[in-house]
Design an enzyme around this catalytic site. Structure first.
Site, PDB file in Angstrom:
ATOM      1  N   CYS A   1       0.832  -1.204   0.000  1.00 10.83           N
ATOM      2  CA  CYS A   1       0.000   0.000   0.000  1.00 10.83           C
ATOM      3  C   CYS A   1       0.862   1.249   0.000  1.00 10.83           C
ATOM      4  O   CYS A   1       1.782   1.384   0.808  1.00 10.83           O
ATOM      5  CB  CYS A   1      -0.923  -0.005   1.221  1.00 10.83           C
ATOM      6  SG  CYS A   1      -2.037   1.412   1.285  1.00 10.83           S
TER       7      CYS A   1
ATOM      8  N   CYS B   1      -9.859 -11.458  22.014  1.00  8.83           N
ATOM      9  CA  CYS B   1      -9.285 -10.406  21.172  1.00  8.83           C
ATOM     10  C   CYS B   1      -8.268  -9.590  21.957  1.00  8.83           C
ATOM     11  O   CYS B   1      -7.789  -8.565  21.478  1.00  8.83           O
ATOM     12  CB  CYS B   1     -10.383  -9.496  20.614  1.00  8.83           C
ATOM     13  SG  CYS B   1     -11.377  -8.668  21.868  1.00  8.83           S
TER      14      CYS B   1
END
Length: 437
Positions: free
Chosen positions: A81, A394
């Site tokens: 990117c 998480c």
């Protein structure tokens, strides 16, 4: 000539040193040693020697930035990117995927064991590290100086918006929408009063949620509906944080374990569908679900685990703190003809022992809490004395903390997996199987 102190002329000298990096932390920072403490260096990789500038020096650690790399790691790769290093979305595109996974696995092993005896990570659950995000929230800002609409993510260093034109971690169908969506929104009369746009890729097709800060004129609505029809993107309008208008009356859905699950664009669904499918399958396998089992699913959401469990067990109880998700779980159970599952709306941070479901017996328990973990229910899980417990996390810090309660009660960790749910980022997700001795 006399000289007087002036606060404006104060200069802070930043130390420049040469170090060799020996590790990578889960957030993509190189780790070296300096003056007997850890030195975290943004952008550096293990094996590299670099001249670095110390930017922050604390009692137990220091931070630094690379001034000049003297050698390159064989694990260094070219970021895909062009916004990498400025955009705050990804932190590790400069490191090979293998190195990222190894670093996260080592960090998880350290947190789940002791300094002298790390707990081995049994497996890494991963999929394609590119094009995996099926959901993204893009901020919108009308730049007065250039008179153009900015659309993108926040910078890594501050709150300023990065006007993105590509995002290779986005699902290709969503990435392809970036430019035509920017063009459409730029042509709206309400362009100065737009908050954000959320893109979601469901199995039923892509959808967008546009948050607008003032009412839309009919002309703007027509342009948005035309964009929706031309691109095949289901349109949802959000005039405030509670309301959601669907001009096309579309109900999005996705598949999980062969089940069709309907959801609202504002409902939580796992961003990485491929890893989620593996995660659900692994949880079912680890729990060793039998046709006679009674299973409890805590922090169940809209039934990501609950409903697949119900296909195999005698009965399943799902408990969730968000009423809208409970309602959606009940709807999806009916839609998939699952009559052996019951959902309850309860705050799992409070005493759960007074609730009817809490007095039932369960053979297996699954927990999938938010980042704060599940300290409020760990003792009750122990009191229920299930044979097996799967904890999906998480946040490895709260997983390690909550694990202590199970280990102290006579459970052992039988399996530990690192979930590469968010490649190229600092997010570390995991799951663990506990079995009663």
């Amino acid at each position: 000539m006399a000289q007087f102190y002036s606060a404006k002329r104060r200069v802070t000298t930043r130390q420049i040193i040469t170090v060799t990096v020996n590790d990578l932390d889960p957030f993509g920072q190189g780790v070296a040693r300096h003056n007997g403490k850890a030195l975290f260096i943004a952008g550096a990789l293990p094996g590299e020697q670099a001249e670095v500038t110390v930017t922050e020096d604390k009692r137990n650690f220091a931070q630094a930035v690379v001034k000049r790399r003297l050698s390159d790691s064989s694990e260094r790769v070219a970021p895909r990117c062009r916004h990498f290093g400025v955009c705050g979305g990804c932190q590790q595109q400069h490191a090979s995927v293998e190195l990222q996974q190894q670093a996260k696995s080592r960090a998880l092993a350290r947190m789940m064991g002791t300094r002298d005896a790390p707990r081995e990570v049994d497996e890494i659950i991963a999929d394609n590290p590119w094009g995996y995000r099926r959901r993204a929230r893009l901020s919108l800002n009308f730049h007065l100086k250039s008179q153009t609409l900015q659309m993108g993510f926040r910078k890594a260093s501050d709150k300023e918006l990065v006007n993105i034109h590509q995002c290779p971690v986005l699902a290709p169908q969503l990435e392809a929408l970036l430019e035509p969506l920017r063009q459409c929104l730029s042509e709206l009369k309400a362009v100065r009063r737009l908050g954000h746009v959320e893109l979601v890729l469901a199995d039923s097709g892509p959808l967008m949620v546009l948050r607008h800060l003032s009412p839309l004129e009919n002309g703007d609505r027509q342009k948005l509906e035309q964009f929706s029809q031309t691109t095949g993107v289901a349109l949802f309008l959000a005039p405030d944080s509670e309301t959601l208008e669907a001009p096309g009356n579309v109900a999005p859905w996705y598949h999980s374990d062969g089940l069709r699950l309907s959801f609202s664009p504002r409902d939580f669904i796992q961003v990485n569908d491929a890893v989620n499918q593996q995660m659900v399958a692994r949880a079912i396998d680890w729990l060793d679900i039998q046709p006679t089992d009674r299973v409890l699913d805590l922090f169940c959401g809209m039934g990501n685990f609950t409903l697949p469990l119900a296909k195999r067990a005698a009965s399943v109880v799902g408990v969730e703190g968000v009423a809208a998700l409970v309602a959606k779980g009940e709807y999806n159970a009916r839609h998939n003809s699952l009559k052996n599952v019951t959902f309850f709306h309860e705050n799992l941070e409070e005493d759960v022992t007074r609730h009817p479901w809490a007095a039932l017996g369960f053979d297996k328990i699954l927990l999938d809490p938010a980042r704060a973990g599940a300290p409020g229910v760990m003792q009750h899980v122990i009191n229920l004395a299930p044979q097996r417990v799967v904890y999906v996390s998480c946040n490895p810090t709260t997983l390690a903390r909550d694990s202590e309660a199970l280990l102290s009660a006579g459970y052992q960790i039988r399996r530990l997996a690192m979930l590469d749910m968010f490649p190229h980022t600092g997010h570390l997700e995991s799951m663990a199987l506990f079995e009663r001795i």
